[in-house]
Scaffold this motif. Structure first.
Motif, mmCIF file in Angstrom:
data_model
loop_
_atom_site.group_PDB
_atom_site.id
_atom_site.type_symbol
_atom_site.label_atom_id
_atom_site.label_comp_id
_atom_site.label_asym_id
_atom_site.label_seq_id
_atom_site.Cartn_x
_atom_site.Cartn_y
_atom_site.Cartn_z
ATOM 1 N N ASP B 208 12.229 -37.121 9.396
ATOM 2 C CA ASP B 208 13.103 -36.768 10.529
ATOM 3 C C ASP B 208 12.326 -36.011 11.599
ATOM 4 O O ASP B 208 12.420 -36.301 12.787
ATOM 5 C CB ASP B 208 14.270 -35.884 10.048
ATOM 6 C CG ASP B 208 15.310 -36.712 9.329
ATOM 7 O OD1 ASP B 208 15.192 -37.961 9.370
ATOM 8 O OD2 ASP B 208 16.230 -36.122 8.718
ATOM 9 N N SER B 209 11.604 -35.032 11.132
ATOM 10 C CA SER B 209 10.851 -34.202 12.064
ATOM 11 C C SER B 209 9.780 -35.029 12.773
ATOM 12 O O SER B 209 9.576 -34.909 13.986
ATOM 13 C CB SER B 209 10.218 -33.048 11.293
ATOM 14 O OG SER B 209 9.707 -32.112 12.177
ATOM 15 N N ASP B 211 9.772 -38.252 13.320
ATOM 16 C CA ASP B 211 10.353 -39.209 14.263
ATOM 17 C C ASP B 211 10.914 -38.530 15.507
ATOM 18 O O ASP B 211 10.983 -39.124 16.577
ATOM 19 C CB ASP B 211 11.442 -40.023 13.570
ATOM 20 C CG ASP B 211 10.854 -40.899 12.464
ATOM 21 O OD1 ASP B 211 9.615 -41.083 12.475
ATOM 22 O OD2 ASP B 211 11.608 -41.362 11.592
ATOM 23 N N ARG B 212 11.316 -37.268 15.330
ATOM 24 C CA ARG B 212 11.901 -36.577 16.469
ATOM 25 C C ARG B 212 10.845 -36.079 17.461
ATOM 26 O O ARG B 212 11.057 -36.099 18.667
ATOM 27 C CB ARG B 212 12.721 -35.379 15.960
ATOM 28 C CG ARG B 212 13.411 -34.639 17.089
ATOM 29 C CD ARG B 212 14.357 -33.580 16.578
ATOM 30 N NE ARG B 212 14.849 -32.769 17.666
ATOM 31 C CZ ARG B 212 15.421 -31.598 17.522
ATOM 32 N NH1 ARG B 212 15.580 -31.090 16.304
ATOM 33 N NH2 ARG B 212 15.849 -30.922 18.559
#
Lengths: 686, 348
Positions: B208-209, B211-212
């Motif tokens: 998540d991190s 990709d963000r």
């Protein structure tokens, strides 16, 4: 001098930071207030103030009064912070605090006696250790335990202290009290005492003592010790198994030249799947010592599945020595797995495996094809080791492929190819000669040809046309060719070669000019070099000239360098020290001694570095004096050299200096040097 | 009267087996050495070691002689030198010394790092320090964080991401945030400025991190920091990537980059460190452990001076100021202990 009233006022401030800063001024307060203020600060409620006070204690005078005042605080019961700060302060004061601690020991209760013992351990001296020995019969068992623990520092107080401590600790191993036995073992381990394995063996059965007993047994060459240590690798307690592995490695190293002893452990490890599993896990431990130990033990197991893991370790500086040793134990069995793994690994690891193959595989065997294939690799980290390997095992067919790398863009590959071509061409002169026929000295093949001519000259296989080729190569557009031609001319020798090389002294490329200077040395051109030495000021060039002169005529080099030792330009004096140091001319020692009072500390250190190679007492005396030098960096360096010397006299000098040394850094160096000293008793336990 | 040579019979050799009490070099050293490879003598080692400590603060211990020899060997080849004594002369006295120190420092420093390293400390930073800083700095609306010894930049971007994720320092509210990363190595700083990382840098980063805050890109393998496969991995599973020309990697998002600045800096160079300005937080993790005690002391004093009163100093988990200085307070956070310059302190 600082005003005592002002410091006292600020020590009473509500602000801890103000009190801490006031504490820093205590050493400049006149006696006797300084002692009193120090005690105030040591009793402060804030740890930072107490810590600051402890670090100031060694600078407060008069020291004897300070020591006895602070030692009285060991009797403190209410303010634990003061008590602990007093211990820290006394330890930082060092050996001067020992009489105060010994004196206090006779007046304190059991808790206080433990604190005094802590001081004696922190500032180890022979007198302190004798006192600790007496404390091992203290009526309070906790004091005995503290004394046993403190005796582990005896090795820092000299051989006599170590001896009486080890004897006392060995006796304590027979104590009825488990805690005392445990403390004694831990101390024996810390002081690296040699304890007969027969004394330790009965302790291995006790779950609480086992770990330390195994560690003390580390280094023993007794077959039963090797067996016990190898078996303990499978101990259900992972910590015990880890320490047993460390201890086993110590014993393996001690027994390395005795294969039958090593095999005692090898058989045991090979027979146990649990041991192998444990060792594989420990071979990835974050601690380099544990990794090294496990890797060495895995070499004894000789399981091909472990080759990849061991090869990985080749790229790790901290454990590479052990990985190489372990792979050697595999011998040829390691070759195939190394080849399989090497095909897909990172370049540095592929290079590491390639460098191992010639050591493991017989010459001209199939696996060496992998070394040759590696020359085609695109990574310099692979190609350079392959070339180094071929330098040792390469044949005539390798000459051409090696030649293809001498002008490689990567300097390490080019250097490795240069070395390999020299080595292989020297061994296969006729094949090398046939390779260079008709080559253009200004063309692209000039470099490899020049190197081959150099190799042929070194094996007395020169031909008249070679000199002509080299003279032309001296004007080649590439500096590497010009440099190689100079080296080759130096190998050929003769006046014509010297004449040709002389022109290169003015080459615009420093690497060519330096090569020309070195070549003149090899060619014996002392007169020319002496003239150059008189007119050169660039330190690196001057050092090269003087060193070349030393090769041509050591006496002349010495005569040229000696006056430069006193040059006010540190760079010139440093170059002179370097050259005088490597000569064996009469007067060398006196010359180096004359550099000892050079105003530049780096020159003094360089001179010390050369003096320690001497076997003369005057050199030792000079190093001894340097421990008293005004510059911290010189004292530290001299202390390190004395520590390396390792003799009783050096130890005495270091201990005496430790008492007076104001610099924490130098004190640490002295302590390290003293603790690294081997026991004079020597001998492996049996 | 003569005595035996110093060190005679002690068996100190090349390399440094780190096992317990064994003298270095007791295990057989089996490396192949070609005839032209220069070896670093003990006296040369000490002089170069001291010079490196004085100039860079990096300390090579008694077992590190072989390591220093290996790292610097390339420089002797490049400079055409025949001894390490010559190399010492070059570093110490030559007009070329400045350039040579640039090259030497590249070879002597360790660059291993990754994003979100030592997560417990980062959680403490995000959940406790940043809210406190938002209050402390509310009047001036400016936050400066310094990552000293940032290697290839992963720590700097991690800090910037945490600041952004906190939502406490929004530029729309007038906040000015600057995360400054410095390193001794010119190549590391260049890599940090590129801000493109391979898989090895994301070893503990959540998807998540990643990709963000990062964008997928193709880049030459050689341009990525770290990430080399091991031989053991090769044996175990095959399928290790070869020397492919380009690989997938991740580039730092522009909003993160906008907060980050980089510069090359020797922490012992007072003239340069004064250019950083006052910081609210200094991260210096796993750097001091390579320094010798005097250099450690000098750098810590400099950090003290560069921090605002109340500013925090975050060291690596194995590092402390014990026996270095008492100038800092210990600040007990829920997940970590950090050092703080007392609020009442005055600049030195």
């Amino acid at each position: 001098m600082t005003d005592a009233a002002s410091v006292r006022l600020r020590l009473a401030s509500a602000e801890a930071e103000t009190r801490r800063r006031a504490t820093q001024e205590i050493p400049s307060v006149p006696a006797p207030e300084a002692s009193e203020l120090l005690l105030l600060a040591l009793a402060d409620e804030d740890w930072r103030v107490r810590k600051e006070a402890a670090s100031m204690a060694a600078r407060v005078e008069p020291r004897t009064a300070v020591v006895f005042a602070v030692a009285r605080a060991l009797a403190e019961h209410e303010n634990v912070g003061l008590r602990n700060a007093a211990v820290e302060a006394l330890i930082l004061i060092g050996p001067d605090a020992v009489p105060g601690a010994i004196d206090a020991l006779g007046r304190l209760d059991a808790d206080g006696r433990k604190l005094a013992i802590e001081v004696l351990a922190g500032a180890p001296t022979l007198a302190g250790m004798r006192t600790l020995v007496r404390s091992t019969v203290d009526p309070d068992v906790n004091v005995v335990i503290a004394a046993a623990e403190a005796l582990g520092k005896a090795h820092l107080a000299g051989d006599e202290a170590r001896e009486i401590a080890d004897q006392t600790l060995a006796k304590l191993l027979a104590s009825d009290n488990l805690q005392i036995r445990l403390a004694a073992l831990a101390s024996l381990r810390e002081s690296e005492a040699d304890v007969p394995f027969s004394t330790l063996e009965p302790l291995l059965g006790d779950a609480l003592l086992r770990r330390n007993a195994l560690l003390v047994a580390g280094g023993s060459r007794a077959p039963r010790a090797l067996l016990a240590l190898a078996e303990a690798v499978t101990d259900p307690n992972p910590t015990v198994a880890r320490d047993a592995t460390l201890a086993l490695a110590l014993s393996l190293e001690a027994s390395w030249e005795e294969p039958e002893l090593v095999e005692v452990a090898g058989r045991t490890l090979r027979a146990s799947a649990t041991a192998r599993k444990r060792l594989r896990a420990l071979a990835k431990d974050p601690d380099a010592a544990v990794r090294s130990a496990a890797i060495l033990a895995l070499g004894l197991v000789r399981d091909p599945d472990d080759v990849g893991l061991l090869a990985d370790a080749l790229a790790d500086d901290a454990v590479a020595t052990y990985a190489e040793a372990a792979l050697h134990l595999f011998g040829q069995d390691a070759v195939e797995p190394l080849l399989v793994a090497g095909r897909s690994a990172a370049p540095s690891l592929r290079g590491a495996t390639i460098s191992m193959l010639p050591q493991l595989a017989p010459r001209e065997s199939e696996p060496l094809a992998a070394v040759r294939d590696a020359l085609e690799d695109e990574a310099p980290e692979v190609v350079a080791p392959a070339l180094k390997s071929l330098a040792i095992v390469g044949g005539p067919s390798d000459l051409a492929p090696i030649s293809g790398h001498v002008a490689h863009a990567d300097p390490m590959v080019a250097a490795a190819a240069h070395g390999a071509l020299l080595a292989v061409a020297s061994r296969h002169a006729s094949a090398a000669r046939s390779m260079i026929a008709g080559v253009d000295p200004r063309g692209d093949l000039a470099l490899s040809t020049t190197i081959i001519i150099d190799a042929l000259a070194r094996t007395d296989a020169s031909e008249p046309a070679d000199a002509e080729f080299l003279s032309s190569a001296l004007t080649h557009r590439e500096a590497a060719v010009r440099r190689a031609a100079i080296d080759a001319l130096a190998s050929m020798g003769g006046d014509d070669a010297a004449q040709a090389v002389t022109f290169s002294l003015a080459d615009e490329e420093p690497i060519v000019a330096l090569a020309a200077i070195r070549a003149l040395g090899r060619l014996g051109r002392a007169e020319q070099l002496a003239t150059l030495a008189a007119t050169t000021r660039d330190p690196m060039r001057l050092a090269t000239i003087l060193r070349a002169l030393a090769e041509a005529d050591p006496a002349r080099a010495f005569a040229a360098a000696r006056p430069l030792l006193r040059s006010p330009e540190a760079s010139i004096a440093a170059a002179a020290v370097d050259v005088v140091g490597v000569t064996s001319t009469e007067g060398r020692l006196e010359a180096l001694l004359s550099a000892m009072d050079h105003p530049d500390n780096e020159v003094v250190k360089l001179a010390l570095g050369q003096l320690v190679r001497s076997e003369d007492d005057r050199a030792f005396a000079a190093v001894t004096r340097a421990v008293e030098h005004g510059a911290e960096s010189v004292r530290r360096y001299a202390a390190e050299l004395l520590g390396q010397e390792g003799g009783v006299e050096a130890e005495t000098i270091l201990r005496a200096r430790l008492d007076r040394e104001p610099s924490v850094v130098v004190r640490q160096t002295i302590m390290t040097a003293l603790s690294a000293r081997p026991s004079s008793s020597g001998g492996a336990p049996t | 009267m003569t005595r035996r040579p110093f060190g005679g019979g002690r068996g100190f050799g090349r390399g440094g087996p780190p096992i317990g009490r064994l003298p270095p070099g007791s295990a057989p050293r089996l490396s192949i050495a070609t005839p032209i490879e220069v070896q670093l003598r003990a006296d040369e080692y000490r002089m170069i070691r001291d010079l490196v400590a004085e100039r860079l603060g990096l300390w090579f211990g008694q077992d590190a002689r072989f390591s220093l020899e290996r790292r610097l060997r390339e420089r002797l080849v490049v400079r055409g030198l025949s001894t390490y004594a010559d190399y010492y002369q070059l570093l110490k006295y030559s007009p070329l010394a400045e350039d040579e120190w640039d090259e030497a420092s590249e070879l002597l420093t360790t660059h291993e790092t990754y994003l979100f390293r030592e997560d417990y400390q980062l959680r403490a930073f995000k959940n406790e320090l940043l809210p406190a800083l938002a209050e402390q700095c509310a009047a001036r609306k400016r936050l400066q964080i310094w990552s000293a010894g940032c290697s290839t930049g992963e720590e700097v971007y991690t800090i910037a991401i945490l600041v952004l994720e906190s939502g406490l320092f929004d530029a729309k509210d007038g906040w000015e945030v600057r995360v400054y990363g410095s390193d001794l190595s010119k190549r590391c700083v260049a890599a940090a400025r590129r801000g493109i990382y391979g898989a090895a840098s994301f070893r503990v980063t959540t998807e998540d991190s990643r990709d963000r805050w990062f964008t997928k890109v193709q880049t030459p393998r050689s341009s990525l920091p770290g990430g080399a496969p091991s031989l053991a991995a090769g044996i175990a599973g095959g399928g290790v990537v070869g020397a492919a020309a380009t690989v997938s990697a991740y580039s730092v998002a522009p909003e993160v980059r906008a907060l980050c600045h980089f510069g090359r800096m020797n922490l012992l160079d007072e003239e340069r460190t004064h250019l950083v300005g006052r910081s609210d937080v200094i991260f210096c993790r796993n750097v001091m452990l390579y320094f010798d005690p005097p250099a450690r002391r000098r750098v810590i004093d400099m950090f003290y001076e560069r921090l605002v009163p109340g500013g925090a100093l975050l060291l690596g988990h194995a590092e402390s100021l014990l026996n270095v200085t008492t100038a800092f307070e210990l600040l007990h956070l829920k997940e970590d202990l950090v050092y703080r310059k007392p609020s009442s302190s005055t600049p030195k």
